[in-house]
Scaffold this motif. Structure first.
Motif, PDB file in Angstrom:
ATOM      1  N   MET A   1       0.835  -1.178   0.000  1.00 21.59           N
ATOM      2  CA  MET A   1       0.000   0.000   0.000  1.00 21.59           C
ATOM      3  C   MET A   1       0.877   1.237   0.000  1.00 21.59           C
ATOM      4  N   ARG A   2       0.315   2.296  -0.519  1.00 28.16           N
ATOM      5  CA  ARG A   2       1.074   3.520  -0.640  1.00 28.16           C
ATOM      6  C   ARG A   2       0.205   4.705  -0.268  1.00 28.16           C
ATOM      7  N   SER A   3       0.787   5.685   0.385  1.00 25.96           N
ATOM      8  CA  SER A   3       0.106   6.950   0.639  1.00 25.96           C
ATOM      9  C   SER A   3       1.108   8.072   0.410  1.00 25.96           C
ATOM     10  N   LEU A   4       0.603   9.231   0.066  1.00 28.44           N
ATOM     11  CA  LEU A   4       1.453  10.381  -0.227  1.00 28.44           C
ATOM     12  C   LEU A   4       1.591  11.274   0.985  1.00 28.44           C
ATOM     13  N   ILE A   5       2.691  12.013   1.016  1.00 30.54           N
ATOM     14  CA  ILE A   5       2.912  13.007   2.057  1.00 30.54           C
ATOM     15  C   ILE A   5       2.551  14.358   1.472  1.00 30.54           C
ATOM     16  N   THR A   6       1.699  15.115   2.178  1.00 30.23           N
ATOM     17  CA  THR A   6       1.262  16.422   1.686  1.00 30.23           C
ATOM     18  C   THR A   6       2.320  17.477   1.969  1.00 30.23           C
ATOM     19  N   SER A   7       2.050  18.699   1.527  1.00 29.98           N
ATOM     20  CA  SER A   7       2.984  19.810   1.754  1.00 29.98           C
ATOM     21  C   SER A   7       3.122  20.139   3.242  1.00 29.98           C
ATOM     22  N   LYS A   8       2.160  19.709   4.053  1.00 30.16           N
ATOM     23  CA  LYS A   8       2.223  19.906   5.501  1.00 30.16           C
ATOM     24  C   LYS A   8       2.772  18.661   6.198  1.00 30.16           C
ATOM     25  N   TYR A   9       3.354  17.757   5.448  1.00 33.50           N
ATOM     26  CA  TYR A   9       3.928  16.502   5.961  1.00 33.50           C
ATOM     27  C   TYR A   9       2.883  15.624   6.630  1.00 33.50           C
ATOM     28  N   GLN A  10       1.672  15.638   6.106  1.00 31.06           N
ATOM     29  CA  GLN A  10       0.611  14.774   6.595  1.00 31.06           C
ATOM     30  C   GLN A  10       0.395  13.649   5.596  1.00 31.06           C
ATOM     31  N   THR A  11      -0.143  12.542   6.075  1.00 33.15           N
ATOM     32  CA  THR A  11      -0.446  11.416   5.195  1.00 33.15           C
ATOM     33  C   THR A  11      -1.742  10.760   5.666  1.00 33.15           C
ATOM     34  N   THR A  12      -2.332   9.970   4.806  1.00 33.28           N
ATOM     35  CA  THR A  12      -3.569   9.269   5.128  1.00 33.28           C
ATOM     36  C   THR A  12      -3.250   7.808   5.401  1.00 33.28           C
ATOM     37  N   ILE A  13      -3.813   7.282   6.477  1.00 34.68           N
ATOM     38  CA  ILE A  13      -3.660   5.857   6.779  1.00 34.68           C
ATOM     39  C   ILE A  13      -4.715   5.117   5.960  1.00 34.68           C
ATOM     40  N   PRO A  14      -4.297   4.177   5.132  1.00 31.78           N
ATOM     41  CA  PRO A  14      -5.269   3.451   4.305  1.00 31.78           C
ATOM     42  C   PRO A  14      -6.362   2.794   5.147  1.00 31.78           C
ATOM     43  N   LYS A  15      -7.556   2.745   4.581  1.00 29.41           N
ATOM     44  CA  LYS A  15      -8.726   2.245   5.293  1.00 29.41           C
ATOM     45  C   LYS A  15      -8.526   0.833   5.832  1.00 29.41           C
ATOM     46  N   THR A  16      -7.945  -0.063   5.049  1.00 28.90           N
ATOM     47  CA  THR A  16      -7.757  -1.443   5.514  1.00 28.90           C
ATOM     48  C   THR A  16      -6.836  -1.499   6.727  1.00 28.90           C
ATOM     49  N   ILE A  17      -5.816  -0.640   6.753  1.00 29.82           N
ATOM     50  CA  ILE A  17      -4.903  -0.588   7.903  1.00 29.82           C
ATOM     51  C   ILE A  17      -5.652  -0.060   9.132  1.00 29.82           C
ATOM     52  N   ARG A  18      -6.416   1.042   8.953  1.00 27.05           N
ATOM     53  CA  ARG A  18      -7.182   1.604  10.071  1.00 27.05           C
ATOM     54  C   ARG A  18      -8.135   0.577  10.656  1.00 27.05           C
ATOM     55  N   GLU A  19      -8.829  -0.140   9.790  1.00 28.40           N
ATOM     56  CA  GLU A  19      -9.793  -1.131  10.261  1.00 28.40           C
ATOM     57  C   GLU A  19      -9.118  -2.297  10.968  1.00 28.40           C
ATOM     58  N   ASN A  20      -8.014  -2.789  10.411  1.00 31.68           N
ATOM     59  CA  ASN A  20      -7.312  -3.928  11.022  1.00 31.68           C
ATOM     60  C   ASN A  20      -6.704  -3.568  12.376  1.00 31.68           C
TER      61      ASN A  20
END
Length: 77
Positions: A1-20
């Motif tokens: 899985m992959r997520s991007l880092i925003t200009s504010k150094y934030q990222t999104t935790i993928p839904k499957t990871i959050r749920e697990n």
């Protein structure tokens, strides 16, 4: 899985990871750097396991306030 880092150094935790991991809003995460790799753990707050551990009876708030005032007045006598 992959997520991007925003200009504010934030990222999104993928839904499957959050749920697990059972993550929800306001949960804390612990980041660890080990041998050049980042490991992310949910920081579980175990303080709720002590809920109802101390039993207290009914109190008399007015009497408690009066006692506290009397103790405070002892300083000025």
């Amino acid at each position: 899985m992959r997520s991007l880092i925003t200009s504010k150094y934030q990222t999104t935790i993928p839904k499957t990871i959050r749920e697990n991991l059972g993550l929800s809003v306001k949960d804390a995460l612990e980041w660890k750097l080990e041998n050049g790799k980042v490991t992310l753990y949910p920081a579980k707050q175990n303080f709720l396991k002590y809920r109802n551990a101390i039993k207290t009876g009914e109190g008399d708030i007015a009497a408690d306030i009066d006692a506290a005032r009397q103790l405070r007045m002892e300083k000025y006598r």
